[in-house]
Design a protein around this motif. Structure first.
Motif, mmCIF file in Angstrom:
data_model
loop_
_atom_site.group_PDB
_atom_site.id
_atom_site.type_symbol
_atom_site.label_atom_id
_atom_site.label_comp_id
_atom_site.label_asym_id
_atom_site.label_seq_id
_atom_site.Cartn_x
_atom_site.Cartn_y
_atom_site.Cartn_z
ATOM 1 N N ASN A 38 0.849 -1.191 0.000
ATOM 2 C CA ASN A 38 0.000 0.000 0.000
ATOM 3 C C ASN A 38 0.885 1.243 0.000
ATOM 4 O OD1 ASN A 38 -1.812 -2.040 2.066
ATOM 5 N ND2 ASN A 38 -2.824 -1.142 0.296
ATOM 6 N N PRO A 39 1.378 1.660 -1.153
ATOM 7 C CA PRO A 39 2.369 2.730 -1.203
ATOM 8 C C PRO A 39 1.857 4.092 -0.752
ATOM 9 C CG PRO A 39 1.637 2.142 -3.407
ATOM 10 C CD PRO A 39 1.080 1.107 -2.481
ATOM 11 N N ASP A 40 0.536 4.252 -0.618
ATOM 12 C CA ASP A 40 0.005 5.544 -0.191
ATOM 13 C C ASP A 40 -0.302 5.554 1.305
ATOM 14 O OD1 ASP A 40 -1.999 3.691 -0.316
ATOM 15 O OD2 ASP A 40 -3.509 5.040 -1.132
ATOM 16 N N SER A 41 0.423 4.730 2.059
ATOM 17 C CA SER A 41 0.068 4.492 3.450
ATOM 18 C C SER A 41 0.428 5.615 4.407
ATOM 19 C CB SER A 41 0.752 3.211 3.942
ATOM 20 O OG SER A 41 0.233 2.095 3.278
ATOM 21 N N PHE A 42 1.399 6.441 4.096
ATOM 22 C CA PHE A 42 2.018 7.265 5.125
ATOM 23 C C PHE A 42 1.446 8.672 5.220
ATOM 24 C CE2 PHE A 42 5.189 4.076 3.904
ATOM 25 C CZ PHE A 42 5.184 3.363 5.104
ATOM 26 N N GLN A 43 0.188 8.769 5.598
ATOM 27 C CA GLN A 43 -0.353 10.087 5.874
ATOM 28 C C GLN A 43 0.096 10.579 7.253
ATOM 29 O OE1 GLN A 43 -4.338 7.891 5.402
ATOM 30 N NE2 GLN A 43 -4.867 9.731 6.513
ATOM 31 N N TRP A 44 0.596 9.636 8.072
ATOM 32 C CA TRP A 44 1.202 9.993 9.351
ATOM 33 C C TRP A 44 2.676 9.610 9.287
ATOM 34 C CZ3 TRP A 44 -3.419 7.282 8.961
ATOM 35 C CH2 TRP A 44 -4.575 7.996 9.334
ATOM 36 N N THR A 231 -9.424 -12.445 16.419
ATOM 37 C CA THR A 231 -9.683 -11.286 15.577
ATOM 38 C C THR A 231 -10.235 -11.774 14.244
ATOM 39 O OG1 THR A 231 -7.474 -11.162 14.565
ATOM 40 C CG2 THR A 231 -7.795 -9.993 16.635
ATOM 41 N N VAL A 232 -11.080 -10.953 13.641
ATOM 42 C CA VAL A 232 -11.678 -11.224 12.339
ATOM 43 C C VAL A 232 -11.583 -9.942 11.528
ATOM 44 C CG1 VAL A 232 -13.857 -11.661 11.127
ATOM 45 C CG2 VAL A 232 -13.251 -13.038 13.119
ATOM 46 N N MET A 233 -11.308 -10.054 10.232
ATOM 47 C CA MET A 233 -11.239 -8.882 9.359
ATOM 48 C C MET A 233 -12.477 -8.822 8.483
ATOM 49 S SD MET A 233 -8.304 -7.777 6.579
ATOM 50 C CE MET A 233 -7.121 -7.262 7.836
ATOM 51 N N SER A 234 -13.108 -7.660 8.460
ATOM 52 C CA SER A 234 -14.279 -7.478 7.596
ATOM 53 C C SER A 234 -13.825 -7.323 6.148
ATOM 54 C CB SER A 234 -15.083 -6.258 8.030
ATOM 55 O OG SER A 234 -14.348 -5.068 7.830
ATOM 56 N N SER A 235 -14.739 -7.627 5.233
ATOM 57 C CA SER A 235 -14.376 -7.640 3.816
ATOM 58 C C SER A 235 -14.769 -6.345 3.115
ATOM 59 C CB SER A 235 -15.031 -8.835 3.113
ATOM 60 O OG SER A 235 -16.424 -8.846 3.298
ATOM 61 N N PHE A 236 -14.217 -6.152 1.919
ATOM 62 C CA PHE A 236 -14.483 -4.951 1.134
ATOM 63 C C PHE A 236 -15.888 -4.920 0.535
ATOM 64 C CE2 PHE A 236 -9.742 -5.135 0.476
ATOM 65 C CZ PHE A 236 -9.443 -3.909 1.041
ATOM 66 N N SER A 267 -11.293 -3.646 10.388
ATOM 67 C CA SER A 267 -11.671 -3.430 8.991
ATOM 68 C C SER A 267 -10.536 -3.863 8.079
ATOM 69 C CB SER A 267 -11.981 -1.956 8.739
ATOM 70 O OG SER A 267 -10.792 -1.187 8.697
ATOM 71 N N ASP A 268 -10.862 -4.215 6.835
ATOM 72 C CA ASP A 268 -9.817 -4.304 5.835
ATOM 73 C C ASP A 268 -9.370 -2.876 5.523
ATOM 74 O OD1 ASP A 268 -7.998 -5.265 3.992
ATOM 75 O OD2 ASP A 268 -9.411 -6.687 3.131
ATOM 76 N N TYR A 269 -8.308 -2.755 4.762
ATOM 77 C CA TYR A 269 -7.643 -1.474 4.525
ATOM 78 C C TYR A 269 -8.617 -0.416 4.010
ATOM 79 C CZ TYR A 269 -3.776 1.528 2.993
ATOM 80 O OH TYR A 269 -2.898 2.561 2.829
ATOM 81 N N LEU A 296 -18.032 -2.987 14.137
ATOM 82 C CA LEU A 296 -16.609 -2.877 13.812
ATOM 83 C C LEU A 296 -15.881 -2.267 15.012
ATOM 84 C CD1 LEU A 296 -14.491 -3.135 11.455
ATOM 85 C CD2 LEU A 296 -14.801 -0.669 11.163
ATOM 86 N N ASP A 297 -14.771 -2.883 15.411
ATOM 87 C CA ASP A 297 -14.045 -2.428 16.593
ATOM 88 C C ASP A 297 -12.801 -1.622 16.268
ATOM 89 O OD1 ASP A 297 -15.695 -3.924 18.543
ATOM 90 O OD2 ASP A 297 -14.856 -5.675 17.530
ATOM 91 N N MET A 298 -12.134 -1.946 15.169
ATOM 92 C CA MET A 298 -10.859 -1.300 14.855
ATOM 93 C C MET A 298 -10.844 -0.886 13.396
ATOM 94 S SD MET A 298 -6.937 -2.741 15.333
ATOM 95 C CE MET A 298 -6.965 -2.743 17.121
ATOM 96 N N SER A 299 -10.496 0.353 13.163
ATOM 97 C CA SER A 299 -10.446 0.925 11.817
ATOM 98 C C SER A 299 -9.008 0.893 11.310
ATOM 99 C CB SER A 299 -10.953 2.366 11.859
ATOM 100 O OG SER A 299 -10.678 3.044 10.648
ATOM 101 N N MET A 300 -8.812 0.300 10.126
ATOM 102 C CA MET A 300 -7.472 0.199 9.553
ATOM 103 C C MET A 300 -7.210 1.337 8.589
ATOM 104 S SD MET A 300 -5.628 -2.882 7.355
ATOM 105 C CE MET A 300 -5.361 -3.981 8.750
ATOM 106 N N GLN A 301 -6.359 2.259 8.982
ATOM 107 C CA GLN A 301 -5.693 3.231 8.129
ATOM 108 C C GLN A 301 -6.538 4.404 7.657
ATOM 109 O OE1 GLN A 301 -2.593 3.351 7.912
ATOM 110 N NE2 GLN A 301 -2.235 4.878 6.354
ATOM 111 N N SER A 302 -7.839 4.284 7.652
ATOM 112 C CA SER A 302 -8.642 5.357 7.073
ATOM 113 C C SER A 302 -8.660 6.614 7.942
ATOM 114 C CB SER A 302 -10.079 4.881 6.860
ATOM 115 O OG SER A 302 -10.737 4.723 8.107
ATOM 116 N N GLY A 303 -8.562 6.428 9.256
ATOM 117 C CA GLY A 303 -8.634 7.565 10.164
ATOM 118 C C GLY A 303 -10.038 8.025 10.484
#
Length: 727
Positions: A38-44, A231-236, A267-269, A296-303
């Motif tokens: 995910n090359p656009d990952s680094f907003q932080w 843990t379980v990951m939700s799908s797109f 969440s998935d990415y 959903l308990d944890m948000s991945m990367q979206s903020g």
């Protein structure tokens, strides 16, 4: 109390900002990161990430590695933040860490869940040694459409096989003790029905009946959770119009209320943010509200949780209790992993020098690769080849290739330890010079003079190994295909080499079932998937007869791309196609049969296995009883072999149309030349249950066919009756 931490007391001390911080996982901008994913990952950036950890504003990081740097991150969380809550460090460790094992689809071809448990355990040992606590695996999606690129990450088209591998991989990743330094938290994904995307198009919509969802796609997740996944990951995808990441029926109704899941959902990415593009959420704030409200308990990367949950609480749209519930789940998992008692677990810098397990893991990778290969055909026993006294031509773009050994979702593998085909084959030959290597073409384009050189090599050889297939970029996320065939340049090479006159053995590299086209004219075909670090040695072991191929197809190989989606356990139709029978007005295509070229479960060995007649210990199965099915198998060949014995059933008459066959049991049996074994399986009423018209689990009295066979289309059926309950 969990371990030595009082979760409730800790939650009471947390500010709303600190609670929300636990609900976010961000890309690791500090440790070496897998940039290709995910090359656009680094907003932080790194400094901001450290500040957020120190302020308790982030609970987890992903896809960075390094025990030394990870220890420093944990030190900030534990020693410099107000409450000292440890962070969780995750990554995509899908089919190996530094040692790369076969893609999951290939490993599923072994029909050996215990092998998958061993490779997952090895991956966990390597991953935790490099500063990871958590993997976003296993993928337990059911893949019935070979156009979908992520078939490679699954165990294929069958639910029973997927359940067995889901349980095995969770056990392997996590080990017997979640608090151990080498325990890697598992995450079955993608919840749910991601493999059912329309037209095999990644991220696409999913429209399917609730019965199919519960009968086919959900059981592997339940199996993984029963094996201990926390843990379980939700799908797109959406399911029947509701995106999975905001699907309360799934995330709360099924997971928590029906199954009693005690862990957390991540969440998935950015899949929570993507609710906007779905047209399900108006904006980011709405997306956050819908996602946490669904479970959903944890948000991945979206903020979106970081940026909007506090305001939503202030507006009364999200309750503090909902936030506390998600925080409680995450903190409880961290506590069960031992992170509060030992926050620096899995973060001890390894001593200098080679890791002590390298040799053992190389041998395991070679074994796993060997056991994953499927021999589709071997006309005239052209295989195995001799190690001496034969001139062998190795032809094709994969002959010397090392870039495509590991396959998709290999982001941490050690390429210096990967063995290509040429290297493995030369090492096995008595005289390495007996092998001539010609690429013939590139993966997708011709090479000037390539075909002429290939044909000359083929004509001068006693046998040709034709190494063709898909490059690894054809498989994996966002790699859907409309035509599951060889690239045109490779097809042209195959046509020319097959016409040269020498016996041709195809070594087919792929991440899905393919329509073979001209390759079907070869004398032998070995499906070698993407086999990982030890590809060359493993293929040589089989080609030269040191071991017999033992893999079986976890997906049906079609005659033609246009048959997709195709799967062996399709429902019966009112006008079934019967090969050799009446052709007109049957369930068929104009161009080809309504069959697989090679069915699910198919695979040959160097031995020759004969089946006796299947027998049952009784003509009927009592409602609360057990029925035993037996068959004697014999290796009448001259070589040792392993047979994958498969038990299928068919419900003859039911309140919903049932599949033409369904796998219920399987076992891999080793047989010496001339050896016979009687194999027995037991069935109960639970094996015959399905979801009825009201979507409730039901088993219906009546007649059933049963096969004990080497594939989904082989064998003669015996019949039994399920009796109704007494009284």
């Amino acid at each position: 109390m969990t371990g030595r931490v009082d979760i409730e007391a800790l939650i009471d001390r947390m500010t709303l900002e600190e609670k929300i911080g636990q609900l976010s996982i961000l890309a690791d901008s500090i440790r070496p990161f897998a940039f290709d994913v995910n090359p656009d990952s680094f907003q932080w950036g790194p400094d901001r990430t450290r500040e957020m950890i120190r302020a308790g504003q982030v609970g987890a990081l992903f896809n960075g590695v390094g025990a030394k740097e990870g220890r420093e991150l944990q030190r900030i969380a534990v020693e410099q933040s107000r409450l000292g809550i440890p962070i969780l460090l995750g990554a995509d460790v899908i089919h190996g860490m530094r040692t790369v094992f076969p893609i999951p689809l290939g490993e599923a071809a072994s029909f050996e869940p215990e092998l998958a448990e061993r490779t997952a355990r090895a991956a966990a040992v390597e991953a935790t040694r490099e500063g990871l606590h958590w993997t976003f695996a296993p993928v337990v999606d059911i893949a019935r459409d070979q156009r979908w690129g992520r078939v490679a990450e699954t165990t294929g088209e069958d639910t029973v096989l997927a359940c067995a591998f889901a349980r095995a991989r969770v056990r392997g990743f996590q080990g017997p003790d979640l608090t151990a330094d080498d325990s890697l938290l598992a995450t079955p994904k993608h919840f749910a029905a991601y493999g059912a995307v329309s037209a095999g198009l990644d991220y696409n919509t999913v429209d399917l009946s609730p019965q199919t969802l519960f009968d086919v796609h959900l059981p592997p997740f339940k199996a993984a959770i029963e094996a201990g996944a926390l843990t379980v990951m939700s799908s797109f995808n959406d399911i029947n119009g509701v995106p999975a990441t905001a699907n309360r029926e799934l995330l709360t109704g099924v997971l928590r209320e029906q199954w009693g899941f005690e862990g957390f959902v991540v969440s998935d990415y950015t899949s929570d943010f993507e609710l906007i593009a779905h047209g399900y959420a108006a904006d980011e704030k709405h997306a956050a509200e819908l996602s946490i409200g669904a479970g959903l308990d944890m948000s991945m990367q979206s903020g979106v949780f970081m940026d909007h949950l506090a305001a939503l609480v202030g507006e009364g749209k999200v309750s503090v209790q909902a936030i506390d519930t998600a925080v409680r789940r995450i903190l409880t998992v961290k506590a069960r992993m031992g992170l509060f008692d030992n926050p620096y677990r899995s973060l001890n810098e390894a001593p200098p020098g080679p890791a002590p397990y390298l040799a053992a893991h190389d041998e395991l990778a070679r074994e796993a690769a060997r056991r994953s290969v499927v021999m589709l055909k071997n006309d005239g026993d052209v295989l195995p080849l001799r190690k001496a006294g034969q001139r062998i031509a190795l032809i094709g773009p994969f002959a010397r290739d090392r870039a495509n050994l590991a396959g998709c979702w290999n982001i941490f593998g050690d390429p210096s330890r990967e063995v290509d085909l040429e290297t493995g084959l030369r090492a096995a030959l008595a005289d390495g010079d007996a092998l001539e290597v010609v690429e013939g073409c590139d993966f997708e384009s011709a090479i000037d003079g390539g075909i002429d050189a290939a044909v000359a090599a083929a004509r001068g050889a006693d046998a040709v190994l034709l190494a063709l297939g898909e490059p690894s970029v054809f498989s994996g996320e966002a790699q859907s295909r409309t035509q599951i065939v060889l690239p045109a340049a490779q097809q042209a090479l195959a046509e020319a080499v097959l016409a040269a006159g020498s016996p041709v053995i195809v070594l087919l590299r792929c991440g899905r079932a393919l329509a073979l086209g001209p390759l079907q004219r070869a004398q032998a075909v070995l499906v070698t998937w993407f086999l990982g670090s030890q590809t060359g040695h493993a293929v040589a072991d089989l080609v030269f007869g040191e071991h017999s191929p033992g893999g079986r197809l976890p997906v049906s190989f079609p005659h033609d791309s246009g048959q997709q989606p195709y799967y062996y356990n399709h429902p019966a139709t009112g006008r079934p196609y019967v090969p050799g029978g009446l052709e007109a007005f049957r369930t068929r295509w104009r161009e080809t049969d309504h069959t697989a070229l090679y069915p699910f479960g198919h695979g040959l060995t160097y031995g020759r296995i004969e089946y006796g007649a299947a027998t049952l210990d009784a003509p009927a199965l009592a409602w609360d009883g057990e029925l035993r099915a037996r068959v004697r198998i014999t290796n009448v060949g001259e070589r040792a072999a392993e047979e994958v014995l498969q038990l299928y059933v068919r419900d003859r008459v039911a309140s919903r149309v049932r599949p033409v066959r369904e796998l219920k049991r399987f076992a891999k049996i080793a047989l010496a030349p001339g050896e016979s074994r009687e194999v027995e399986f037991a069935l109960s009423r639970a094996d015959l249950e399905f979801r009825g018209v009201d979507n409730r689990a039901v088993a219906e009295p009546g007649l059933f066919d049963l096969w004990l066979a080497p594939s989904a289309t082989a064998g003669e059926a015996v019949q039994f009756e399920l009796l109704a309950a007494q009284g």
